[in-house]
Motif scaffolding. Structure first.
Motif, short mmCIF file in Angstrom:
data_model
loop_
_atom_site.label_atom_id
_atom_site.label_comp_id
_atom_site.label_asym_id
_atom_site.label_seq_id
_atom_site.Cartn_x
_atom_site.Cartn_y
_atom_site.Cartn_z
N GLN A 86 51.90 68.92 38.25
CA GLN A 86 50.55 68.10 39.08
C GLN A 86 49.91 70.43 40.06
O GLN A 86 49.21 70.31 40.11
CB GLN A 86 51.41 67.85 40.33
CG GLN A 86 50.08 67.67 41.52
CD GLN A 86 51.13 66.73 42.17
OE1 GLN A 86 52.66 66.57 42.78
NE2 GLN A 86 50.02 66.17 43.51
N SER A 87 51.03 70.99 40.29
CA SER A 87 50.62 71.89 40.57
C SER A 87 49.79 73.14 40.03
O SER A 87 48.86 74.02 40.14
CB SER A 87 51.84 73.09 41.23
OG SER A 87 51.26 74.10 41.65
N GLU A 94 46.22 71.57 39.26
CA GLU A 94 45.54 71.57 41.05
C GLU A 94 45.42 73.15 41.03
O GLU A 94 44.12 73.08 41.76
CB GLU A 94 46.33 71.29 42.24
CG GLU A 94 47.00 69.58 41.71
CD GLU A 94 47.25 69.40 42.90
OE1 GLU A 94 47.80 69.94 43.81
OE2 GLU A 94 47.31 68.09 43.49
N THR A 95 45.89 73.85 40.73
CA THR A 95 45.04 75.28 40.98
C THR A 95 45.40 76.44 40.47
O THR A 95 44.80 77.34 39.73
CB THR A 95 46.44 75.90 42.27
OG1 THR A 95 47.87 76.24 41.23
CG2 THR A 95 47.15 75.05 42.80
N LYS A 148 56.03 67.93 39.56
CA LYS A 148 56.04 68.33 40.56
C LYS A 148 55.19 69.97 40.45
O LYS A 148 53.91 70.30 40.60
CB LYS A 148 56.71 68.83 41.78
CG LYS A 148 57.15 67.82 42.76
CD LYS A 148 57.88 68.33 43.91
CE LYS A 148 58.45 67.25 44.64
NZ LYS A 148 58.80 67.32 45.79
N GLY A 199 52.06 77.63 38.58
CA GLY A 199 53.29 76.87 39.96
C GLY A 199 54.48 78.29 40.11
O GLY A 199 54.59 78.83 39.11
N ASN A 224 47.26 74.29 47.49
CA ASN A 224 48.60 75.04 48.09
C ASN A 224 49.26 75.03 45.95
O ASN A 224 49.40 74.24 45.77
CB ASN A 224 49.16 73.19 48.02
CG ASN A 224 50.54 73.64 48.37
OD1 ASN A 224 50.77 74.63 48.45
ND2 ASN A 224 51.09 71.84 48.23
N VAL A 225 49.49 76.45 46.28
CA VAL A 225 50.61 76.94 44.96
C VAL A 225 51.83 76.56 45.34
O VAL A 225 52.57 77.22 46.33
CB VAL A 225 50.61 78.36 44.84
CG1 VAL A 225 51.32 78.67 43.29
CG2 VAL A 225 49.29 78.46 44.23
N GLN A 226 52.50 75.25 44.89
CA GLN A 226 53.82 74.79 44.64
C GLN A 226 55.21 75.56 44.74
O GLN A 226 54.80 76.49 43.52
CB GLN A 226 54.02 73.13 45.08
CG GLN A 226 53.27 72.55 44.79
CD GLN A 226 53.20 70.53 44.79
OE1 GLN A 226 54.35 70.36 44.73
NE2 GLN A 226 52.63 69.74 43.97
#
Length: 280
Positions: A19-20, A23-24, A16, A27, A2-4
């Motif tokens: 975090q992106s 995780e990925t 946020k 961002g 999930n690319v926020q």
């Protein structure tokens, strides 16, 4: 994966966003401070430059790597043997640039570099303690007064139908640097691979700012921030007849910055440029 898409103005944007990135490797920011009008003017004026013969007057310097790179000398992504379908211009504030195009690039370079420094402070603040202790100095300080941050103006020309089999506008690759800052291009095509090997489109609404981790930050963080593999795929149908302009800023530390026990910034860059075939 999930690319926020994070609102830069939100109170929880730093957390946020980081975090992106963790995780990925990517961002996406909206409502960021870089004016869309400036980006659009660069796209317009540099499309005209790439459409002219004047570009050949600014052939790149092999030693300094500034100037115009024609499609026939374009990069070959690490692990591939087919050149990308693209031409591009490397801009540094100290390098050569067409006089009539210098002011807008200088302005964009300064604004994007300032935002990048802020984003690096976000990254450091929200790194776990066991990761932040790996940084040999403050991340934002790594780029202070650096001459190495590169602004690349990319042109992916319309496809002619006679491209080499397997050639892409940009084959799957990771970036070399700390962070890459990229305004959404004038045409889609950017994809990122997830942990299961699936290719996913990166949100690219015009006006968004796309940020991804580079290999140097992956190295400096002990792998906590992944330099995610990404590519630019070839369009089909009527879209194949369109050019694509892209404007990535590659955030590079000063030469002497220590990334890890294995590398300084300069030694890492030299190794990768040889792998890409753009420097011997």
């Amino acid at each position: 994966m999930n690319v926020q898409v994070v609102d830069y103005t939100a109170s929880d944007a730093p957390e946020k966003f980081v975090q992106s990135l963790h995780e990925t490797g990517f961002g996406v920011l909206k409502n960021h401070p870089i004016e869309q009008e400036l980006v659009e003017s660069i796209y317009k004026d540099w499309y005209a430059f790439f459409s002219s013969d004047k570009k050949h007057d600014f052939k790149f310097n092999v030693d300094t790597q500034d100037g115009y790179f024609a499609e026939e000398v374009s990069e070959t992504a690490k692990g591939h043997d087919i050149k990308d379908i693209k031409e591009y211009y490397h801009y540094y504030p100290w390098g050569k640039v067409p006089e009539e195009l210098e002011a807008q690039l200088k302005e964009y370079y300064a604004k994007a570099s300032a935002l990048a420094a802020e984003l690096l402070t976000w990254v450091e603040k929200h790194s776990p303690d066991n990761v932040s202790k790996l940084y040999t100095e403050q991340l934002a300080n790594m780029i202070k007064d650096t001459p190495n941050t590169l602004l690349r103006v990319l042109h992916y020309p319309p496809l002619k139908g006679d491209e080499e089999e397997g050639a892409l506008r940009a084959a799957a690759h990771g970036d070399i640097n700390l962070l890459t800052i990229l305004p959404a291009a004038n045409e889609p095509g950017l994809q990122v691979v997830d942990k299961d090997g699936n290719w996913l489109d990166v949100p690219c609404n015009f006006g968004n700012l796309i940020i991804n981790i580079g290999d140097m930050l992956q190295e400096a963080s002990g792998g906590y921030f992944p330099s995610t593999i990404h590519r630019v795929v070839n369009p089909t149908g009527e879209e194949a007849k369109k050019s694509r302009i892209s404007l990535p800023l590659f955030l590079h530390p000063r030469d002497e910055v220590v990334l890890s026990d294995r590398y300084t910034s300069r030694s890492y860059l030299e190794e990768r440029l040889r792998e890409l075939g753009v420097k011997m």
